[in-house]
Motif scaffolding. Sequence first.
Motif, PDB file in Angstrom:
ATOM      1  N   ASN A  95       0.718  -1.087  -0.035  1.00 34.02           N
ATOM      2  CA  ASN A  95       0.070   0.022  -0.012  1.00 34.02           C
ATOM      3  C   ASN A  95       0.807   1.171  -0.157  1.00 34.02           C
ATOM      4  N   LEU A  96       2.094   1.268   0.681  1.00 37.12           N
ATOM      5  CA  LEU A  96       3.004   2.496   0.671  1.00 37.12           C
ATOM      6  C   LEU A  96       3.418   2.698  -0.876  1.00 37.12           C
ATOM      7  N   CYS A  97       3.849   1.520  -1.496  1.00 38.51           N
ATOM      8  CA  CYS A  97       4.107   1.669  -2.760  1.00 38.51           C
ATOM      9  C   CYS A  97       3.309   2.258  -3.647  1.00 38.51           C
ATOM     10  N   LEU A  98       1.851   1.799  -3.391  1.00 38.92           N
ATOM     11  CA  LEU A  98       0.854   2.303  -4.392  1.00 38.92           C
ATOM     12  C   LEU A  98       0.593   3.727  -4.066  1.00 38.92           C
ATOM     13  N   LYS A  99       0.736   4.339  -2.857  1.00 35.35           N
ATOM     14  CA  LYS A  99       0.560   5.452  -2.495  1.00 35.35           C
ATOM     15  C   LYS A  99       1.777   6.544  -3.080  1.00 35.35           C
ATOM     16  N   ALA A 100       3.154   6.012  -3.010  1.00 39.69           N
ATOM     17  CA  ALA A 100       4.169   6.735  -3.634  1.00 39.69           C
ATOM     18  C   ALA A 100       3.926   6.765  -5.259  1.00 39.69           C
ATOM     19  N   ALA A 101       3.721   5.696  -5.968  1.00 43.29           N
ATOM     20  CA  ALA A 101       3.600   5.686  -7.525  1.00 43.29           C
ATOM     21  C   ALA A 101       2.427   6.554  -7.747  1.00 43.29           C
ATOM     22  N   SER A 102       1.252   6.765  -6.952  1.00 41.32           N
ATOM     23  CA  SER A 102       0.009   7.347  -7.432  1.00 41.32           C
ATOM     24  C   SER A 102       0.699   8.843  -7.625  1.00 41.32           C
ATOM     25  N   ARG A 103       1.596   9.427  -6.767  1.00 42.94           N
ATOM     26  CA  ARG A 103       1.795  10.646  -6.696  1.00 42.94           C
ATOM     27  C   ARG A 103       2.422  11.106  -8.062  1.00 42.94           C
ATOM     28  N   VAL A 104       2.880  10.329  -8.755  1.00 40.10           N
ATOM     29  CA  VAL A 104       3.629  10.575 -10.044  1.00 40.10           C
ATOM     30  C   VAL A 104       2.400  10.717 -11.038  1.00 40.10           C
ATOM     31  N   ARG A 105       2.515  12.066 -11.819  1.00 36.55           N
ATOM     32  CA  ARG A 105       1.513  12.448 -12.651  1.00 36.55           C
ATOM     33  C   ARG A 105       1.396  11.551 -13.930  1.00 36.55           C
ATOM     34  N   GLY A 106       0.256  10.971 -14.415  1.00 40.51           N
ATOM     35  CA  GLY A 106       0.249  10.339 -15.604  1.00 40.51           C
ATOM     36  C   GLY A 106       0.126   8.807 -15.562  1.00 40.51           C
ATOM     37  N   VAL A 107       0.223   8.460 -14.101  1.00 38.17           N
ATOM     38  CA  VAL A 107       0.427   6.856 -13.961  1.00 38.17           C
ATOM     39  C   VAL A 107      -1.166   6.590 -13.320  1.00 38.17           C
ATOM     40  N   LYS A 108      -1.772   5.415 -13.887  1.00 35.75           N
ATOM     41  CA  LYS A 108      -3.004   4.983 -13.445  1.00 35.75           C
ATOM     42  C   LYS A 108      -3.024   3.538 -13.250  1.00 35.75           C
ATOM     43  N   ASP A 109      -3.991   3.122 -12.617  1.00 35.31           N
ATOM     44  CA  ASP A 109      -4.347   1.537 -12.257  1.00 35.31           C
ATOM     45  C   ASP A 109      -2.978   0.699 -11.883  1.00 35.31           C
ATOM     46  N   LEU A 110      -2.638   1.016 -10.621  1.00 31.33           N
ATOM     47  CA  LEU A 110      -1.576   0.726 -10.065  1.00 31.33           C
ATOM     48  C   LEU A 110      -1.704  -0.708  -9.472  1.00 31.33           C
ATOM     49  N   LYS A 111      -0.943  -1.553  -9.646  1.00 26.23           N
ATOM     50  CA  LYS A 111      -0.749  -2.756  -8.595  1.00 26.23           C
ATOM     51  C   LYS A 111       0.768  -2.922  -8.253  1.00 26.23           C
ATOM     52  N   SER A 112       0.808  -3.725  -6.978  1.00 23.46           N
ATOM     53  CA  SER A 112       2.214  -3.601  -6.510  1.00 23.46           C
ATOM     54  C   SER A 112       2.548  -4.869  -5.873  1.00 23.46           C
ATOM     55  N   ARG A 113       3.667  -5.554  -5.987  1.00 26.03           N
ATOM     56  CA  ARG A 113       3.979  -6.932  -5.478  1.00 26.03           C
ATOM     57  C   ARG A 113       5.476  -6.946  -4.732  1.00 26.03           C
ATOM     58  N   ILE A 114       5.614  -7.435  -3.636  1.00 26.38           N
ATOM     59  CA  ILE A 114       6.919  -7.320  -2.888  1.00 26.38           C
ATOM     60  C   ILE A 114       7.377  -8.676  -2.737  1.00 26.38           C
ATOM     61  N   LYS A 115       8.680  -8.701  -2.791  1.00 25.21           N
ATOM     62  CA  LYS A 115       9.352  -9.815  -2.343  1.00 25.21           C
ATOM     63  C   LYS A 115      10.641  -9.440  -1.611  1.00 25.21           C
ATOM     64  N   VAL A 116      10.612 -10.372  -0.598  1.00 27.77           N
ATOM     65  CA  VAL A 116      11.604 -10.071   0.448  1.00 27.77           C
ATOM     66  C   VAL A 116      12.924 -10.825   0.103  1.00 27.77           C
ATOM     67  N   SER A 117      14.408 -10.147  -0.018  1.00 27.00           N
ATOM     68  CA  SER A 117      15.451 -10.865  -0.191  1.00 27.00           C
ATOM     69  C   SER A 117      16.447 -10.462   0.773  1.00 27.00           C
ATOM     70  N   GLN A 118      17.588 -11.074   0.624  1.00 26.85           N
ATOM     71  CA  GLN A 118      18.592 -10.711   1.638  1.00 26.85           C
ATOM     72  C   GLN A 118      19.116  -9.360   1.635  1.00 26.85           C
ATOM     73  N   SER A 119      19.081  -8.911   0.372  1.00 25.79           N
ATOM     74  CA  SER A 119      19.672  -7.622   0.081  1.00 25.79           C
ATOM     75  C   SER A 119      18.486  -6.319   0.427  1.00 25.79           C
ATOM     76  N   GLY A 120      17.424  -6.796   0.491  1.00 28.48           N
ATOM     77  CA  GLY A 120      16.230  -5.722   0.895  1.00 28.48           C
ATOM     78  C   GLY A 120      14.945  -6.234   0.134  1.00 28.48           C
TER      79      GLY A 120
END
Length: 179
Positions: A95-120
Motif C-alpha cells: 500500500n505504501l508503494c501504491l501511495k508513492a507511485a500514485s503521486r506521479v502524474r500520468g500513472v493510473k491503475d497501479l498494482k504492486s508486488r513485494i518480494k523479500v530478499s537478503q539485500s532488501g
Amino acid sequence: MAKIMDRLLLFIYSLSIGVISVVAILLLSGAVPYTLTSVQEQRLFWAGIIVAAVLFLLSIRFFYISVRRDRSNLNSIDQRTEFGDIQISVETIENLCLKAASRVRGVKDLKSRIKVSQSGLDIAIRAVVDGEESIPTLTTEVQKQVHDFVEDTTGIPVSSVSVYIANVVQAPSFKSRVE
C-alpha cells in the motif's frame, strides 16, 4: 470472515467424519456383533474397514488443519530496535508503494508486488500510463518515488523497484457539437 467460516466448517466436517468412521470401524470389526453370510459380504467388510480407516485418517488431518494457527497469512518483515521488535506486513508495504507511485502524474491503475530478499525489498509495480509524457521519464520517476518513500517510511532497504507498463490509456476526447 470467510476464513473463519471455512475453518469452522472444516472443523465440523472433521468431527462428523471422525465419528462416522469410528462407528463404521466398530461395526465392521466385530466389536458390535455382525454376521457374515457370504464371500461378497466378507469383501464388503474389508473394503468398509479400509474406507473407514482412510476416512478416519483424513479426519485427523483435517482436524489438525482446522485447529492449527495459520502462519501463511502472517507475511511480515521483522525488525529489531533497541526498544523492541517491529513487524510490518507485506500488505502495508504494498500500500505504501501504491501511495508513492500514485503521486506521479500520468500513472493510473497501479498494482504492486513485494518480494523479500537478503539485500532488501524487491518491489514490482504494474501501471497504466496516459501517454502524455515520456514513458522512460515516468518510470524513472515512479522508481525514485517508490524507492525513497518506502525506505524513508519503513526504514527497510529497497534493493530494486521494477516498473511494468501494462498499457496506455487513451485520453477521452470531447467533440463539440455545432448547430
